[in-house]
Write a protein that holds these residues in place. Structure first.
Motif, PDB file in Angstrom:
ATOM      1  N   UNK A   6       0.755  -1.145  -0.090  1.00  0.00           N
ATOM      2  CA  UNK A   6       0.027  -0.061  -0.247  1.00  0.00           C
ATOM      3  C   UNK A   6       0.860   1.162   0.032  1.00  0.00           C
ATOM      4  N   UNK A   7       0.467   2.418  -0.622  1.00  0.00           N
ATOM      5  CA  UNK A   7       1.101   3.771  -0.618  1.00  0.00           C
ATOM      6  C   UNK A   7      -0.120   4.635  -0.484  1.00  0.00           C
ATOM      7  N   UNK A  20      -4.880   6.708  -2.324  1.00  0.00           N
ATOM      8  CA  UNK A  20      -4.335   5.514  -1.958  1.00  0.00           C
ATOM      9  C   UNK A  20      -4.151   4.568  -3.180  1.00  0.00           C
ATOM     10  N   UNK A  21      -3.083   3.705  -3.162  1.00  0.00           N
ATOM     11  CA  UNK A  21      -2.707   2.837  -4.112  1.00  0.00           C
ATOM     12  C   UNK A  21      -2.440   1.278  -3.524  1.00  0.00           C
ATOM     13  N   UNK A  95      -5.961  -2.203   2.303  1.00  0.00           N
ATOM     14  CA  UNK A  95      -6.386  -2.986   0.777  1.00  0.00           C
ATOM     15  C   UNK A  95      -6.484  -4.336   1.367  1.00  0.00           C
ATOM     16  N   UNK A  96      -7.521  -4.701   0.295  1.00  0.00           N
ATOM     17  CA  UNK A  96      -7.961  -6.149   0.226  1.00  0.00           C
ATOM     18  C   UNK A  96      -7.831  -6.753  -1.079  1.00  0.00           C
ATOM     19  N   UNK A 109      -2.411  -1.480   6.407  1.00  0.00           N
ATOM     20  CA  UNK A 109      -2.839  -0.531   6.594  1.00  0.00           C
ATOM     21  C   UNK A 109      -2.249   0.686   6.548  1.00  0.00           C
ATOM     22  N   UNK A 110      -2.897   1.839   6.081  1.00  0.00           N
ATOM     23  CA  UNK A 110      -2.418   3.183   5.928  1.00  0.00           C
ATOM     24  C   UNK A 110      -3.516   4.073   6.603  1.00  0.00           C
ATOM     25  N   UNK A 111      -2.739   5.171   7.249  1.00  0.00           N
ATOM     26  CA  UNK A 111      -3.547   6.295   8.192  1.00  0.00           C
ATOM     27  C   UNK A 111      -4.145   7.293   7.310  1.00  0.00           C
TER      28      UNK A 111
END
Length: 116
Positions: A6-7, A20-21, A95-96, A109-111
């Motif tokens: 994730x990014x 989000x990517x 992301x899933x 996870x990304x905040x």
């Protein structure tokens, strides 16, 4: 086994935008479903947006018209463009992905923090 990278994310004022990517990496032949979920403090994890390899898209009612999910089947990636962000969008976004022929996986996870 698939790994999700994730990014994106971060902090923004209300009304702002974030992107989000997510990239699915590993020995996979493709991904059937990619999605973004979020979990706010004290709340259950909820679906934000989902896209299938066939292009079917589902959004949570709370983000319709503000968020856009897009997928790239060739790269096994999905992006979530978030516009008109609200403080209630503050959460950890996950992301899933469900690749073909293997178990689904979650990103770390990304905040996302939206201040008023």
């Amino acid at each position: 086994q698939v790994q999700l990278v994730e990014s994106g994310g971060g902090s923004v004022q209300a009304g702002g935008s974030l992107r989000l990517s997510c990239a699915a990496r590993g020995s996979i032949v493709g991904v059937h479903v990619m999605a973004w979920y979020r979990q706010a403090p004290g709340k259950q994890r909820e679906l934000v947006a989902l896209i299938t390899s066939g292009g079917a898209i589902t959004y949570a009612d709370s983000v319709k018209g503000r968020f856009t999910i897009a997928g790239d089947n060739a790269k096994n990636t999905a992006t979530l463009q978030m516009n008109s962000l609200k403080p209630e969008d503050t959460a950890v976004y996950y992301c899933f992905a469900h690749p073909y022929g293997t178990s689904p996986a979650w990103g770390q996870g990304t905040q996302v923090i939206v201040s008023s």
